[in-house]
Each structure stands twice: as structure tokens, then as C-alpha cells.
Design an enzyme around this catalytic site. Sequence first.
Site, PDB file in Angstrom:
ATOM      1  N   ASP A 163       0.843  -1.185   0.000  1.00  0.00           N
ATOM      2  CA  ASP A 163       0.000   0.000   0.000  1.00  0.00           C
ATOM      3  C   ASP A 163       0.887   1.248   0.000  1.00  0.00           C
ATOM      4  O   ASP A 163       1.972   1.248  -0.568  1.00  0.00           O
ATOM      5  CB  ASP A 163      -0.913  -0.036   1.235  1.00  0.00           C
ATOM      6  N   HIS A 195      -3.627   5.791   3.743  1.00  0.00           N
ATOM      7  CA  HIS A 195      -4.423   4.637   3.315  1.00  0.00           C
ATOM      8  C   HIS A 195      -3.842   3.322   3.835  1.00  0.00           C
ATOM      9  O   HIS A 195      -4.569   2.458   4.348  1.00  0.00           O
ATOM     10  CB  HIS A 195      -4.503   4.622   1.788  1.00  0.00           C
ATOM     11  N   SER A 342     -11.326  -1.249   0.414  1.00  0.00           N
ATOM     12  CA  SER A 342     -10.025  -1.363   1.068  1.00  0.00           C
ATOM     13  C   SER A 342     -10.185  -1.598   2.558  1.00  0.00           C
ATOM     14  O   SER A 342      -9.375  -2.247   3.211  1.00  0.00           O
ATOM     15  CB  SER A 342      -9.211  -0.074   0.882  1.00  0.00           C
TER      16      SER A 342
END
Length: 343
Positions: A163, A195, A342
Site C-alpha cells: 500500500d 491509506h 479497502s
Amino acid sequence: MRVNAIFLVAFTCVLPSLTSPAPLLNHFNLTREIKDRYIVKLKPGVPISSVCNKTIHEYQLINGFSAKLDEAEVYELRKNPDVEYLAEDILVKATAVETQHDASWGLARLCTVDRLADQNAKFVRLSYSKQNCLTDYLNVSNANFTFTFDSSAGEGCDIYVLDTGVYLEHEEFGGRAVWGATFAEGSADDDVNGHGTHCAGTAAGSRFGVAKRASIISVKVLDDGGSGATSDTVAGMDWAWRNFVANGFRPSIVSMSLGSRTYPPVDNAVAAAAAGNEGVDASSVSPARAPSAVTVGSTDITDSLYISSNFGCVVDIFAPGADVISASPACRNGFIALTGTSM
């Protein structure tokens, strides 16, 4: 010594292998509770008597045996071409469950078959302050849901998070997060975007995570803007595989909350993937469409498909993905609520 000598003579009856030695799975026995005992898995059709004459147990289920072995015997067995692998014996314990009473709705939904009774939780803005860092985040009554989980909570397992990076110092990880590698061009070894930290917190955070005792390995394949070259992603996947092998095949999973249009090189190597947030059939998205992937779509607190979640026959499972609270890299105790597959 006489017993050992007889055992070694038996080994010399088998020609040494010209290939790589059989794997020794020794990472499970972290505290060495059981010393010098192994389970030996043989290749299909190989009779146990042709390999060992001092077994403790002989298994038909896996075509193998257990035995007490010294280092020399382990070395000889690993060279034997009829041996598939050796695994150190470990202690088995009765399982127990733990209950968390300040969990998010998403965690609560994972441990129950039925739809949550409380579907009208209102958002309440909470504040956390430490070291001159003030972080506000939304909490759907969320701190009052119950999450019941196995007491092992993923201990001894690695989660490779491919990520934007992971904020290793966040309190949610309690020292269980390490930096693996960075492949995003021009990026530092940190998570500016947030994120990756959020995804890692959902997977293994101590409060808002599922596997609360698992280890996190950060592999940065996306830059601080949240995007990156697919070649970097494949490089990150390759690094994770190599590290998995180097660590003796320690129980692991690769988490990839990213996607692009269909792309075979990614599809060929993926493990767990987000379905995507375009509201389209996930068969048009990589790596979500990969047959080997566990592809996850998102739902809201009412168990409805979230409006932006991808869908279709390639989606293997749906999980809570709306207003999910998890870690933020804003500071050591920062949290934020995000929505998407996600999460």
C-alpha cells in the site's frame, strides 16, 4: 548413541538428493516448548519404512511420521529426495475466546451470523490528544459494539500490507509493525497518505483490528498520492514472496487494497484483494478478478451492498466497508473513519 547410529545407517541407503534440501518449518515453535521432535511429510507413495525406523507416530492421513531427531538426523532427512518437508513439533492448547466491548460495528458484524440489531448508530465526533497532536474522528456509537474473537488473534502470523506504507509508531500496532521495503519511486519509508496505515489497522490494530496479535510488514508500492506503477506493485509482491520463503514459510497473507484495469502480471501473483470502488463488475479490475485472489466487496451497517462497491461472480466475500474506524498516521493515537472495499 547406538540408536542414532542405526538411524543414520538407514539414511545412507538412500542416494542423496541433487536438488534443494527439503524445507524445515521451524518458525511455528517460537518458544521451543517441544525440543527435538519433528513431523516429517513424505512425498506421495513413499513408504515410511524406507526412510525412518524410529518413528513415534506413523500417519496415513499425510503420508508421514513423527520422530525425535538430532541435528545430524534432520540434516540427512532434508537431503533425502523422498522427503517433502520437516516441521518442528509444537504445543497444542485448548482455544479460548476474548470479548471486546468497545469495538466498531464492523468488528461486531464479523463475529455474528445475524444482522446487527443496532443499525441506527449516530456519528459522534470524538477527540484524542497526545504530544500536541489533536485528532478528531467519527465514531458510530461504535465504541460500544461487542467483538468476540479467538485468543490467539493471529499471533505468529505475518500480514504483508502492499500500500502507501504504514505508520509503524502508531499505538494500534504496539511494536508489531515493521518496514519491509519501498518500491514506490521517489518515496520515503513512511506513510504520508494514510491509506496503508488505515488498512493495516483494520487488519491488525489492537482496538479496531481483527487479528490483534498478528505482525504487520509494510511494503510501500504506492506513492504519497496513493498511486504507483504496476511494475512496482509486482516488485512488492515478489519481495513479499521472497521474504516469506526466507522466513521459513511462516503463516502469512498479502493484503492489497489497490486496483487497476485488467493486468495479467498482477493477476498471476495475488492473494487477498479489494474488489474496488467503481460500482462495476469486479471482473474488469485487477487484481480483484484474479482466480487465486480472495476478493472482498463492501457492505454497510444494514448488510446492504455499499453503493460504490464493485460486485459480480469474482467477489468471494463481502465485509463491512462503510465508515470503518482505524489508525491514522496523523499521530501515534490518531484515528479516522474511511469507506471503501479497502477497509
